[in-house]
Design an enzyme around this catalytic site. Structure first.
Site, short mmCIF file in Angstrom:
data_model
loop_
_atom_site.label_atom_id
_atom_site.label_comp_id
_atom_site.label_asym_id
_atom_site.label_seq_id
_atom_site.Cartn_x
_atom_site.Cartn_y
_atom_site.Cartn_z
N ILE A 1 5.99 -28.03 8.66
CA ILE A 1 7.09 -28.07 10.16
C ILE A 1 8.18 -28.82 9.22
CG2 ILE A 1 8.11 -29.57 11.51
CD1 ILE A 1 5.69 -31.40 12.28
N CYS A 2 8.55 -28.72 7.82
CA CYS A 2 9.65 -28.22 7.20
C CYS A 2 9.74 -27.04 7.03
CB CYS A 2 9.35 -28.91 6.50
SG CYS A 2 10.02 -31.33 6.08
N GLU A 3 8.62 -26.38 6.25
CA GLU A 3 8.18 -25.33 6.07
C GLU A 3 8.91 -24.51 7.41
OE1 GLU A 3 5.71 -21.74 4.78
OE2 GLU A 3 5.51 -23.47 4.08
#
Length: 150
Positions: free
Chosen positions: A42-44
């Site tokens: 999700i951070c990516e």
């Protein structure tokens, strides 16, 4: 941290080891996109969305940056892995989570920040502040609606 408050100034290193000082960007808006940890899905997606919209941000006089507690070497490898060309991702590694703490976004129990977008205006005041569920990619439409509606 609330809207219209002065944003705390800070200096962090980006993925290239270069200093990023918030107050150096007066006269521009700055989007601080806090994310828990590098190398997570999700951070990516959150960072890639900032990279993909970089020109749109530039047209709106906005400097977007990612911030997490990961150390610089990890940020550098992750930036290369994601193919980041323009986006600066900042290391809030030491003192651990200090900037996330300044903005009231540090999760003490987990040792990382909330997932959040904080938009700072040209005068260094908070214009937008939102925490998102850890499992959710922040919606940039909210930011663009705010910016383009001005």
């Amino acid at each position: 941290m609330g809207v219209a408050e002065n944003a705390p100034d800070f200096v962090l290193k980006d993925q290239k080891g270069e200093d990023f000082r918030l107050s150096d960007f007066r006269g521009k808006k700055v989007l601080l996109s806090f994310h828990p940890l590098a190398w997570t899905g999700i951070c990516e997606k959150q960072m890639k969305a900032l990279e993909e919209n970089h020109e749109r941000f530039e047209r709106l006089n906005v400097v977007p940056v990612g911030i997490s507690v990961d150390p610089v070497p990890s940020k550098k490898a992750w930036a290369e892995h994601m193919g980041l060309r323009k986006l600066r991702i900042l290391s809030d590694f030491w003192p651990h989570g200090e900037v996330a703490k300044l903005y009231g976004l540090f999760r003490e129990k987990e040792g990382f920040s909330e997932r959040a977008n904080v938009l700072i205006d040209e005068e260094g005041k908070v214009a937008f502040f939102k925490v998102y569920p850890i499992t959710e990619v922040p919606d940039l439409k909210e930011i663009f609606t705010l910016l383009e509606g001005e």
